[in-house]
Design a protein around this motif. Structure first.
Motif, PDB file in Angstrom:
ATOM      1  N   ILE A 178       2.977  -2.348   1.858  1.00 22.03           N
ATOM      2  CA  ILE A 178       2.942  -4.122   2.073  1.00 22.03           C
ATOM      3  C   ILE A 178       2.399  -4.340   2.930  1.00 22.03           C
ATOM      4  O   ILE A 178       1.306  -5.355   2.456  1.00 22.03           O
ATOM      5  CB  ILE A 178       4.364  -4.363   3.091  1.00 22.03           C
ATOM      6  CG1 ILE A 178       5.627  -4.329   1.874  1.00 22.03           C
ATOM      7  CG2 ILE A 178       4.136  -6.301   2.954  1.00 22.03           C
ATOM      8  CD1 ILE A 178       6.796  -3.950   2.390  1.00 22.03           C
ATOM      9  N   ASP A 179       1.369  -4.136   4.018  1.00 21.14           N
ATOM     10  CA  ASP A 179       0.753  -4.745   5.001  1.00 21.14           C
ATOM     11  C   ASP A 179      -0.780  -3.312   5.792  1.00 21.14           C
ATOM     12  O   ASP A 179      -0.610  -2.851   5.825  1.00 21.14           O
ATOM     13  CB  ASP A 179       0.802  -5.017   5.697  1.00 21.14           C
ATOM     14  CG  ASP A 179      -0.600  -6.145   6.253  1.00 21.14           C
ATOM     15  OD1 ASP A 179      -1.763  -6.222   6.625  1.00 21.14           O
ATOM     16  OD2 ASP A 179       0.110  -7.047   7.144  1.00 21.14           O
ATOM     17  N   GLU A 203      -5.100  -3.367  -2.209  1.00 18.94           N
ATOM     18  CA  GLU A 203      -5.493  -3.341  -1.154  1.00 18.94           C
ATOM     19  C   GLU A 203      -7.301  -2.848  -0.398  1.00 18.94           C
ATOM     20  O   GLU A 203      -7.003  -3.634   0.813  1.00 18.94           O
ATOM     21  CB  GLU A 203      -4.896  -2.029  -0.884  1.00 18.94           C
ATOM     22  CG  GLU A 203      -2.902  -2.212  -1.159  1.00 18.94           C
ATOM     23  CD  GLU A 203      -2.473  -1.601  -2.174  1.00 18.94           C
ATOM     24  OE1 GLU A 203      -3.344  -1.958  -2.953  1.00 18.94           O
ATOM     25  OE2 GLU A 203      -1.269  -1.106  -2.027  1.00 18.94           O
TER      26      GLU A 203
END
Length: 266
Positions: A178-179, A203
């Motif tokens: 997600i991060d 990403e």
């Protein structure tokens, strides 16, 4: 300044376990072949393990069965036992007699040729053994500039950065995160290796925006398999390079990744 952030002019190229498409993986022969194709600063991904008597050696599997003429668990064998195995004949007769290298020998070759190792830490529960041995070899050979550490275990990567801060660290990603930049920051990483299967998901841009490098790896035969269905992975990789999304591109076939970099440069 992040030592692993590159541009299209100086992006790193190299081989997964060396030039494993054309030589037995994780051998000095495979590392030399990677250098032949990618030249100085070629990056050889390799895998760090340890023998029962404490020698740091380069081998991916837990056993020697697949990549040598022997049988047994690496960590239960002495280096003397391991050094007698043929690590080349399984690949082809051309490499008969190739040996399982010690990390020290590989680093000496790296200094001679000017190549770099991305050393994947394959054992997660012996930091108190591994880290002092790595520290001693790096101090003895003065070779921190020839290494990166990588792992799927971000807790271990954070710990090795604390123990050996001068060697850059690379987080390996199996799935989308997600991060990823937040994780890279928490683990004090320099780069993340994004699987080629979902590199297009964005990403790399997020990592770059927050100062981290973005790597990927092109498995042998992956492009050729998808081309049968009209999917051109090579063109996608070329576009990522042109857009500056890639700091390092590794492949089983170093000739292939070198060609893609050259095509991207035009």
């Amino acid at each position: 300044m992040n030592p692993l952030r590159m541009t299209i002019e100086n992006m790193r190229l190299g081989g997964h376990r060396g030039h494993s498409a054309g030589a037995p993986e994780n051998t000095l022969a495979a590392f030399r072949k990677a250098f032949e194709y990618a030249g100085p600063l070629a990056t050889c991904e390799t895998d760090l393990s340890i023998t029962s008597d404490g020698e740091l050696i380069l081998m991916h599997d837990k056993t020697v069965d697949r990549t040598t003429d022997g049988h047994g668990v690496v960590q239960k064998m002495t280096y003397s036992e391991l050094s007698k195995l043929d690590a080349g004949s399984w690949f082809s007769d051309e490499f008969a007699g190739e040996r399982v290298p010690r990390l020290r020998e590989a680093l000496q070759l790296a200094r001679e040729l000017g190549i770099i190792y991305q050393v994947e830490l394959k054992i997660y529960d012996q930091n108190e053994v591994f880290f002092p041995k790595l520290r001693a070899i790096i101090d003895d050979l003065v070779c921190a500039d020839l290494m990166q550490f990588s792992s799927f275990d971000y807790v271990q990567l954070k710990a090795v950065k604390e123990a050996i801060p001068e060697v850059p660290t690379v987080g390996l990603m199996h799935s989308r995160l997600i991060d990823p930049a937040a994780i890279a920051r928490q683990a004090n990483l320099d780069a993340m290796n994004i699987e080629v299967y979902h590199f297009a998901s964005g990403e790399a841009r997020q990592l770059h925006e927050e100062g981290f490098a973005a790597f990927t790896y092109l498995p042998a035969g992956y492009h050729e398999k998808l081309m049968q269905y009209g999917v051109d992975i090579e063109s996608q990789v070329i576009q990522w390079v042109r857009e500056g999304q890639l700091d390092q591109l590794l492949g089983d076939d170093v000739a292939q990744v070198t060609r893609l970099r050259d095509e991207a440069r035009g």
